[in-house]
Each structure stands twice: as C-alpha cells, then as structure tokens.
Design a protein around this motif. Structure first.
Motif, PDB file in Angstrom:
ATOM      1  N   ALA A 188      28.607 -66.595  75.499  1.00 51.94           N
ATOM      2  CA  ALA A 188      28.204 -65.192  75.393  1.00 51.94           C
ATOM      3  C   ALA A 188      28.359 -64.693  73.961  1.00 51.94           C
ATOM      4  N   HIS A 189      29.428 -65.109  73.304  1.00 46.85           N
ATOM      5  CA  HIS A 189      29.634 -64.716  71.904  1.00 46.85           C
ATOM      6  C   HIS A 189      28.507 -65.254  71.022  1.00 46.85           C
ATOM      7  N   ALA A 191      25.457 -65.987  72.010  1.00 50.82           N
ATOM      8  CA  ALA A 191      24.230 -65.257  72.339  1.00 50.82           C
ATOM      9  C   ALA A 191      24.226 -63.884  71.689  1.00 50.82           C
ATOM     10  N   SER A 192      25.379 -63.222  71.696  1.00 48.17           N
ATOM     11  CA  SER A 192      25.475 -61.896  71.079  1.00 48.17           C
ATOM     12  C   SER A 192      25.276 -61.982  69.570  1.00 48.17           C
ATOM     13  N   THR A 197      21.711 -59.758  73.430  1.00 51.77           N
ATOM     14  CA  THR A 197      22.784 -59.054  74.144  1.00 51.77           C
ATOM     15  C   THR A 197      22.597 -59.105  75.657  1.00 51.77           C
ATOM     16  N   SER A 200      24.037 -62.295  76.753  1.00 48.90           N
ATOM     17  CA  SER A 200      25.486 -62.212  76.584  1.00 48.90           C
ATOM     18  C   SER A 200      26.128 -61.435  77.731  1.00 48.90           C
ATOM     19  N   THR A 203      26.042 -63.546  80.927  1.00 50.46           N
ATOM     20  CA  THR A 203      27.004 -64.646  80.882  1.00 50.46           C
ATOM     21  C   THR A 203      28.432 -64.147  81.096  1.00 50.46           C
TER      22      THR A 203
END
Length: 381
Positions: A188-189, A191-192, A197, A200, A203
């Motif tokens: 997720a980090h 992807a962000s 977002t 993220s 996830t």
C-alpha cells in the motif's frame, strides 16, 4: 593323431586353482578397501568433533574416493564445505549428487535442499529461489517456504512474500496473518508513493480485515484517510485501536489528537486518551492529552501528577523547562544537560536484538524481526 585327454584332466585342477586364487585376491582387495573407507570416515568424524575442519575435509575426500557410491559421504563433505564458506565446492558436490541416476527420491530431495542452502548462504538469491521452488510437495516444503519468505523480505518482493505467507498459513504451519498484513501495508505504501491512492486504500482495508488485532494497518489507513481529507473516517479508524490493539495507543496518541481537532472530536479523543493513560501512563499519551486539554489544567501540573505516579527523568526535564529560575543562563545550562541525558531514554528498543532507534519500527533494521518494538519508549519499559 589321437588326442591326449591327460592334459584336459590336468587342466581342470589348474584352472580351478587359478580361479580360486583370483577370487581370494579380489576378496582381499575388497576387504582392504572396505576397511580403509570406514577408517577414513571415522577419522573425519573424529576431526569434525574436535573442530578440525581442514583435516575432516581431507579425510572425507579420501573416504569418497574409496567409496564413491556412498551418498552420505557426499552429504557430509558438501555440508562441511558450506560451513567453511567454500560454497562453490559445496555446490559442485551437491550438483554431482543430483546428476546421479541411482539416488532414491528422498535422497534427491535432500540433495536439492542442500543445493538450495548452498546458493542461499552464498548470497545467490535468484538461484536459491529456483532451487527452493523445486522442493514444493516434498518433505522439505515447509523449510523451503520459510527460506523463500526470508529471500522475498530481503529483496522487498512483498507480493511473492504475501503468496508464500498465505501458503504457510493455510498449511497450519503457524499464524502468518500478521506478516501478511505487514506485507500488504508495504504494498500500500508503494502504491501511495506512485500516486495510486485508490489501490493503497483497498490494500490497507484488506490488511485490516486480515489482521484486525494488528495496529499497523489501522494506523496506516488512518494516516492515508487524513491525507485525503477524510478526517471523520480517519478518526473512526483510530477508535478501533481501543478495542483491537489498546497497547498500541501511545503510537497513535499524537495522530489521534491532530485528527480529532480536524473533525471536531476533541472531547471524545480526550476521554479515550485519559482512560488509556489511567490504565497505563505514557509520555506520548500525556503529551497528546496536554495538547487537547488546554483549559482544565496547566501542563506543568500534569507533569507533577505524572511524577507522583511514576519517576520519569523525561517528564521532570519537561517540567523544569517551564520553570523560571533566577538566572536564565544557569537555567539554559541545566536544561541543555537534561535534554542530553533524556534523549537516549526517548528511543525505542527492539525486544529481540536490542537495536535502538529514535523512531518506532515495525520491521527491525537490526535483526529483521517483525513487531519486536514495544509501543513504549526505553524509559517506560
């Protein structure tokens, strides 16, 4: 001319005698070789027990030369090479074993596992991964999956790490839901950071569902929701910590106070923090309480009440910082000395290896353990 059968009658005993002598010579040679091989093996074992690895290797090489068909000698020799850091020689021994056609399937699996360990110890992670993948469905499957998990964590391949952790979890080799939640948070980090977002958020919500008692997914989700301006959602997310992971509230205290001010929930957040502080006093909790409760008590009075419950050099330094001493220069000198003395006490310490850091880590940089950092600082342990 008549054939003389006398020579035939004489030839039979001679041929029998020569055959008997030849068989005795073969048996004698076989006995000598069989005696030599065990002697070399036991000599190598004795050297190994005395931690004389060079001599043990020489003895095992001699034993292998005398009895090249014995797989156990090859395994012993390969393991010795690996222990000595001679990974290339260990790989050659185990690859030679793999090339033999007379190995049983358990021996072939064992050789494959030993070869994977050679690559792993040598730092050849790509070759180790291939070798370990071949152990699926064997008696070494669990060990291979754990080794693969370590490889994917080191290379930060969180997608494959999630896959392997899921297999270990479904095979009842312990609970890996917490690990999977951490891997999802890492994804997720990423992807962000790349601007996705929506992915993220999805996830992180998956991580919360997978491990509801794990504090990291809730904290990361609340941070992202707050960054997106969804402060009410972020506040609701953090409230779940009280029920699911109350011991982690000191880590969320500052964030909870900031989000509460953004969405007008100061009183609810203050009640939650005060209840948590009453159960287990914490520096982070009292700082968040002071920030939210600006009217009912002076900060220095709260520090005094904290000192009545617990002796704390950090809190004492904060109390002195607000005191007005007669000489301002002397005050600054005392305050500087106290700040220097309290700085190490504000660190977090890994419970597994003792690695200290000014920030809280979910994955220890020292020993690579997960969730080994308590939510409280060194002075509070």
């Amino acid at each position: 001319m008549d054939f003389d059968f006398t020579w035939v009658l004489l030839g039979f005993p001679i041929a029998f005698t020569l055959g008997w002598l030849a068989s005795r010579l073969d048996l004698r040679q076989m006995r000598i070789e069989n005696r030599q091989a065990p002697k070399a093996y036991f000599r190598g074992l004795n050297f190994l027990l005395n931690e004389q690895q060079d001599q043990a290797i020489d003895a095992f090489i001699e034993a292998v030369q005398n009895d090249p068909d014995t797989s156990e000698l090859h395994f012993a020799l390969g393991n010795l090479f690996r222990r000595r850091g001679e990974y290339e020689r260990a790989v050659r021994v185990h690859e030679h074993l793999m090339s033999r056609g007379d190995l049983t399937q358990p021996e072939r699996d064992r050789a494959q596992h030993a070869l994977a360990l050679d690559f792993l110890k040598a730092g050849l992670l790509d070759r180790a991964e291939v070798a370990l993948r071949k152990l699926e469905g064997t008696s070494y499957e669990e060990e291979a999956r754990l080794a693969l998990l370590s490889i994917y964590e080191r290379s930060r391949d969180w997608a494959h790490a999630t896959e392997i952790a899921g297999k270990l979890d479904s095979a009842n080799h312990g609970s890996f839901s917490g690990r999977q939640a951490h891997y999802l948070c890492e994804q997720a980090h990423a992807a962000s950071a790349s601007g996705d977002t929506a992915q993220s958020l999805e996830t992180l919500q998956q991580a919360v569902s997978l491990a509801p008692a794990s504090p990291r997914p809730l904290l990361d989700l609340a941070k992202l929701q707050s960054q997106l301006g969804r402060h009410a959602d972020a506040f609701t997310t953090l409230l779940k910590l009280e029920k699911n992971a109350p011991q982690s509230l000191p880590l969320a205290a500052g964030l909870l106070g900031n989000i509460a001010q953004q969405c007008g929930q100061q009183q609810q957040a203050l009640d939650l923090l005060q209840a948590s502080y009453a159960a287990a006093p914490s520096i982070d909790l009292i700082e968040a309480i002071i920030k939210l409760d600006t009217g009912s008590a002076e900060p220095r009075d709260r520090y005094v009440r904290h000192l009545e419950r617990e002796a704390s050099l950090v809190v004492a330094a904060k109390w002195i910082a607000g005191e007005r001493l007669g000489d301002a220069h002397q005050h600054s000198l005392v305050q500087r000395a106290l700040d220097k003395a309290t700085k190490p006490l504000l660190r977090y310490r890994c419970a597994a290896c003792g690695f200290e850091a000014t920030q809280h880590f979910w994955h220890c940089p020292g020993c690579q353990a997960w969730d080994s950092y308590p939510a409280r600082r060194i002075e509070e342990l």
